[in-house]
Design an enzyme around this catalytic site. Structure first.
Site, PDB file in Angstrom:
ATOM      1  N   HIS A 128      14.176  24.256  21.721  1.00  0.00           N
ATOM      2  CA  HIS A 128      14.804  24.363  20.304  1.00  0.00           C
ATOM      3  C   HIS A 128      16.158  25.076  19.584  1.00  0.00           C
ATOM      4  CE1 HIS A 128      13.415  28.790  18.824  1.00  0.00           C
ATOM      5  NE2 HIS A 128      13.999  28.562  17.632  1.00  0.00           N
ATOM      6  N   ASP A 144       9.532  27.832  26.470  1.00  0.00           N
ATOM      7  CA  ASP A 144      11.571  27.619  25.213  1.00  0.00           C
ATOM      8  C   ASP A 144      12.566  27.703  25.787  1.00  0.00           C
ATOM      9  OD1 ASP A 144      12.280  26.536  23.059  1.00  0.00           O
ATOM     10  OD2 ASP A 144      11.340  28.166  21.620  1.00  0.00           O
ATOM     11  N   SER A 146      16.447  33.243  17.497  1.00  0.00           N
ATOM     12  CA  SER A 146      16.624  32.061  18.854  1.00  0.00           C
ATOM     13  C   SER A 146      17.493  32.032  19.967  1.00  0.00           C
ATOM     14  CB  SER A 146      16.126  30.919  18.668  1.00  0.00           C
ATOM     15  OG  SER A 146      14.896  31.201  17.706  1.00  0.00           O
TER      16      SER A 146
END
Lengths: 721, 721
Positions: free
Chosen positions: A85, A221, A657
């Protein structure tokens, strides 16, 4: 009880153990503060110096920022791993209808095949130092808070400009603990960043919005980028002459995995937390901000859903905004539920009571700090008389690009009359160029009908503001009317506005951008007319807000200082996008009675969740290989299974992240990519029993590289052969 | 491989281990079959004889039926414990607006304070014996299947009538394994049953419909009754002269609790399972029955919700029916999901293939059984040509009391012309009296508007039947029209029907009940007119169904016989409301990857679930006492917590509700009250990893009795002092 202080401390410990000030697991620590943490006693197996030192930077210097995300070097050739992402934009920008890399995934089998990212930057931290003295230079006691604040901002601008004289450097002065001290961060800004490898989103985004913030999770991810510099080794604009960047440090990958209770660390760039709010500040969030957002999202999202259901074209245009609203709603609900679950209001009140007793217990403390909390309280009481109105207006501009661009056009017509250096933040020549670009980009998703309905909703919400906050410009549209009748008149008003404006076209907006204030004032454009009235009504509030900012900025450092005196030591500063280390342990949790969550998921869950439809689609090859179970050396030795994601007690938030998850030897064992639902409130309180970070297991990544995508070139580059 | 049969058995074992025919945990065993189970090796610590023996009945004789629920004696004075939802009717019938015992709960502190239950019966099993020979008497080979079936039914009636010459006896001949053998059960029917004690439904029904079929669970689903007999010790009509019944056996309560893996048993009266369906039978359920129900429930429930939302009065009237439909929908969805989860269709096909190979492997088997499955298949293929139509009509009568009573009135006008003994089942004089009573009772919830809308939906569903099953009476209402236009005409038709009938009034219905066929035929009542047409159209199908029943009844015993030959032993018969014992173990499960369910819940969950609103309301006193944690001797010694509910692998189904859960020493440790969602499909397949029965911990019951309700009199009576 022999010692009363001890008694109070104990009581507090019992009250707030594992919550407000507890230090195990909780804490986003600055790199120059690691020695104080006694990490070896917590489980670290290498010298603390190896994590960070001013000489060679240490392992932490392999961790870089993507601006909003974290990432890390994993080879001497500038190979970078981050979340899917975080690479999403780069993948999307390389996708076409014919070749959709989001759907298909992408692998460059050689440097030549790597793709441009069109705008992704990598920031490699070079140095940081305390610049508090420079920042406060020229700040005088007799100045008003607003003047002081302006002086501080000016000093910061000077420091940044000086540092950025070196064109390869990106500089930032970060305010720690609401201005207690200031740190200058200098980073190398690498502008040639290429896309190397990404799985299809049916792996990288498996579970999509439904699994967002949820455990158990089964998302691959991850994505790979590579940093390039000019042949001279210095950052350069994207060019085919560029060569891979040679980082000083890169991470070594471990396939040893982890067991329950194992020590882990994350190094990254957490964005924002508010852990030290006083009761008055907290009440703003609890009593206005979150309830208002929840109510707004509920009604606004219903409108979007209605519009999407009735019109396929609008449905496509609104899809991304809808996803974003759903995510915001879930976040908001998560914080709100978390406030309730942790009884944070009660905790805050009880804690502040003890804190005030502490201040009152000694003369010198009393003299220094006793006015701070009452003053903050007075400021927030006043703030509450105009903040809701401003906040509503902010959302009105977000929910309608017609309204938003008209407001910007009006504001810009005023700012453009000033010298660049005197303009409001966001109105420099560069800013304006970027705004125009964004306008073009976002216009593709313009749906007039949706914006009309949204405006009608925000008029409704405006009527629901308390009496002293009514927005005159809106109230006077249908004076004296209420309910359905008022709505009809307002709907007519909005229809008329949209029929008599050029703000509903891209050309119209761009042209109006170049209009002078005079021209706007005499324009017949109904939306500009409305925006002029709104901006005029809001202007005095903007001034009030500036005064509030100045005054609160002066009180907050004192408040934190007093808190520190109370806690008898230093408090790690709230997250602010600067590089931090946090440590914790691999650990599941019990979300509710009789339910236990394991600390890892396996490929079993992919088969269970698979529906063949987004977001629970999976490549057929993956499903087959999972059934074959040939996981080789990437299988967990303890459980004899292929782990997909795992849970840790690590203290992280948005911005983290893509951060590497390291084991006790500083080796890469996973990538952080999310928190569980119960952790959402951690931006306000770290609720130890429930707060977990969700990580993708690096062995799952490696297995996919080997088995599904045949990314042997990268495995080899990472030393995994 | 030395032995081919062994090889096949092994393959099958691997294929179906822990599923279709696995015997550990699975199995609802007849009492005279217990010796074969080798229960001591499974964990039983007392002689098998103590569970059941023909001399004194054994422990199992303490277990009684309430007709639809199970229960057990827990004192020498006829005290009975069962579920709250089994005592619900008795509690409701004692409730008034002023004193709502459902909400307040009830405790009789002496025999005098006990309340009448107005209709609750207790059936104490006295004896059972195989009567297959008598049942098959006079059945000749040359008879048609329909004639054979009629003869069997006649014989059964005779046996029952004879047994019931003793007015205290309730007799029933149960068909085992679809008529392989028949057993006569004689029970003492106790008609004076009184309400002794029930917690408020905020305890007894905590979690309500939301938690229905769900784990983790926190329901105190128990109530106490008492059986009374005449002074002569024989069953008698309710009277104040009656005295408590003295059961031969009653259960002893244990507060020792259980640990993971502990042996447990349930004795009770499971209602209905279909574990041995052939592929053809199963396909009827998988391809028509459950999908049709799911579709119907979805649309029908939406209509009910719409109606309830728009009209408060209708909302009250429809509440109970709505709850029932929601429950049926959840059950249906549960079976449907279970079919998918267990791949039951594939399993059935693979198993049947092996089964057929087995039959074909030996000449004598081939000759005896090879036609059975093909014949069943032919029957079901034909059945499918008219069953959907009949099933739809059944639901049409259920969804509209106007339609339902008109159909009964029409049918009764025909049956009343026959001698009582020749009438269809359900049309004896007694049956008719009961129907009239029910009509009065149910009319209270009549909502004409809802029924009109429901009829329109069932017309719609009728149009969706396949071409060869269209219902002419409905098709001819708006011939040639489709979609919205047809709906409009049909709506008008229904409005007209309801405007021109007396079936919308109770008086009207009761009067029509007494009308002759002739009178009905010439009546102008529009609903009667419609019902006459429907009944006429359905009549030939009813005859076809009788033929089908006769033919399938002849094939099914053969099919089971062959299955038994294949499995090399006896198969426990499908549940049919007769007394069974099932054994299993205390055990949690993993519903999905990374999620583990503990095998017990604690009072923590009550605090977590508490919202203050039904169904998650709780008495304040309970919440306080939970926080005080004074659980005394009822606390679990291993976990140091108060257990509320627990999970076992016991094989149970509807009808088992209220059954005692016994430990390895035959002592009462809980009451069975539900299954988990994944167990719903167990009516068709026992899916061992997921199938769990949910039980209330008797220690929670005892703690509530002591701490919350002060039911010391009962604790003493149960020997708990």
């Amino acid at each position: 009880m022999k010692n009363k202080t001890l008694f109070i401390s104990l009581t507090l410990f019992l009250l707030f153990a594992a919550s407000f000030f507890a230090l195990a697991d909780e804490g986003m620590f600055l790199l120059d503060n690691l020695q104080k943490l006694d990490l070896p006693s917590k489980g670290l197996l290498i010298p603390v110096n190896d994590l960070w030192n001013p000489q060679d930077g240490g392992i932490s210097s392999a961790v870089v920022s993507l601006g909003g995300c974290s990432a890390s070097f994993v080879s001497p050739n500038g190979l970078i791993v981050t979340n899917h992402h975080c690479g999403y934009g780069a993948i999307q920008r390389n996708s076409t209808k014919e070749k959709n890399l989001l759907e298909e995934g992408f692998l460059a089998r050689s440097l030549e095949e790597e793709l441009p990212t069109f705008g992704t930057n990598v920031y490699v931290l070079q140095s940081f130092k305390n610049v508090t003295e420079q920042v406060r230079k020229g700040v005088k006691k007799k100045m008003s808070p607003k003047e002081k604040q302006a002086m501080i901002e000016k000093n910061i601008n000077k420091i940044v400009q000086k540092a950025e004289e070196d064109k390869n450097v990106s500089a930032r002065v970060a305010s720690m603990n609401s201005g207690m001290w200031y740190v200058l961060y200098k980073s190398l800004r690498i502008k040639d960043v290429r896309l190397v490898y990404a799985p299809p989103q049916s792996i990288g985004k498996f579970g999509g919005d439904i699994d967002n913030f949820e455990w158990p999770r089964h998302t691959g991810d991850y994505s790979f980028l590579r940093a390039y510099v000019g042949p001279d080794g210095k950052p350069a604009a994207p060019s085919k002459d560029n060569v891979p960047y040679k980082p000083k440090k890169w991470l070594h990958v471990s396939t040893d995995g982890y067991a329950d209770g194992d020590f882990t660390m994350v190094i990254g760039f957490p964005g924002h937390t508010s852990r030290y709010l006083s009761v008055s500040e907290f009440n703003y969030y609890r009593n206005f901000y979150f309830p208002w957002r929840l109510n707004m999202f509920k009604r606004y999202i219903a409108l979007i859903e209605e519009r999407m259901a009735e019109n396929p074209d609008a449905s496509i245009k609104l899809a991304s905004w809808y996803a974003s609203m759903m995510n915001s709603q879930k976040y908001t609900q998560g914080v709100y539920d978390g406030f309730k679950r942790t009884h944070l209001s009660d905790q805050k009140i009880a804690m502040q009571k003890e804190f005030v007793s502490f201040i009152n217990s000694k003369k010198e403390l009393r003299e220094k700090y006793q006015d701070v909390l009452p003053q903050i309280d007075v400021l927030y009481k006043d703030y509450m008389t105009f903040a809701p109105k401003r906040y509503l207006y902010r959302w009105m501009r977000l929910a309608s690009s017609v309204m938003g661009s008209a407001a910007t056009i009006v504001k810009w017509s005023e700012e453009k009359q000033k010298k660049e250096i005197d303009r409001e933040p966001g109105y420099s020549d560069n800013d304006i160029a970027r705004r125009k670009e964004r306008m073009k980009y976002s216009f593709r998703n313009f749906d007039a009908e949706m914006e009309k309905r949204a405006l009608l909703l925000f008029f409704e919400l405006a009527h629901e503001l308390s009496d002293n906050q009514k927005i005159e410009t809106i109230e006077k549209i249908a004076p004296g009317l209420t309910g359905k009748k008022r709505r009809e008149v307002e709907k007519q008003f909005i229809d008329n506005m949209f029929a008599n404006t050029t703000c509903t076209t891209l050309d119209g907006r761009l042209k109006l951008f170049d209009a002078s204030q005079k021209e706007l004032n005499k324009s017949n454009d109904a939306v500009i007319h409305f925006a002029l009235s709104m901006e005029k009504e809001m202007k005095p509030l903007d001034e009030k807000a500036k005064t509030f900012d100045g005054e609160i900025s002066e009180l907050q450092p004192k408040y934190i200082e007093a808190l520190m005196a109370w806690k008898g030591g230093s408090l790690y500063p709230d997250a602010n996008g600067t590089k931090r280390l946090t440590f914790g342990y691999v650990k599941g949790y019990s979300p509710r009675d009789a339910v236990e969550y394991d600390d890892y998921t396996t490929t079993r869950g992919i088969l269970e969740k698979y529906t063949g439809k987004d977001p629970f689609d999976s490549p057929q090859k993956l499903l087959q290989e999972i059934k074959v179970k040939d996981f080789g050396r990437f299988k967990d030795a303890r459980t004899d299974k292929m782990h997909v994601n795992f849970l840790t007690t690590l203290d992280t938030t948005g911005g983290n992240s893509g951060s590497p998850v390291l084991n006790a030897r500083g080796e890469l064992i996973g990538l952080l990519f999310d928190g569980n639902y119960e952790s959402i409130v951690a931006d306000y309180i770290f609720d130890k029993p429930f707060t977990r970070s969700i990580c993708v297991d690096i062995r799952y990544v490696l297995w996919l590289m080997q088995k599904i995508d045949g990314a042997d070139n990268l495995l080899q580059e990472m030393g995994m052969n």
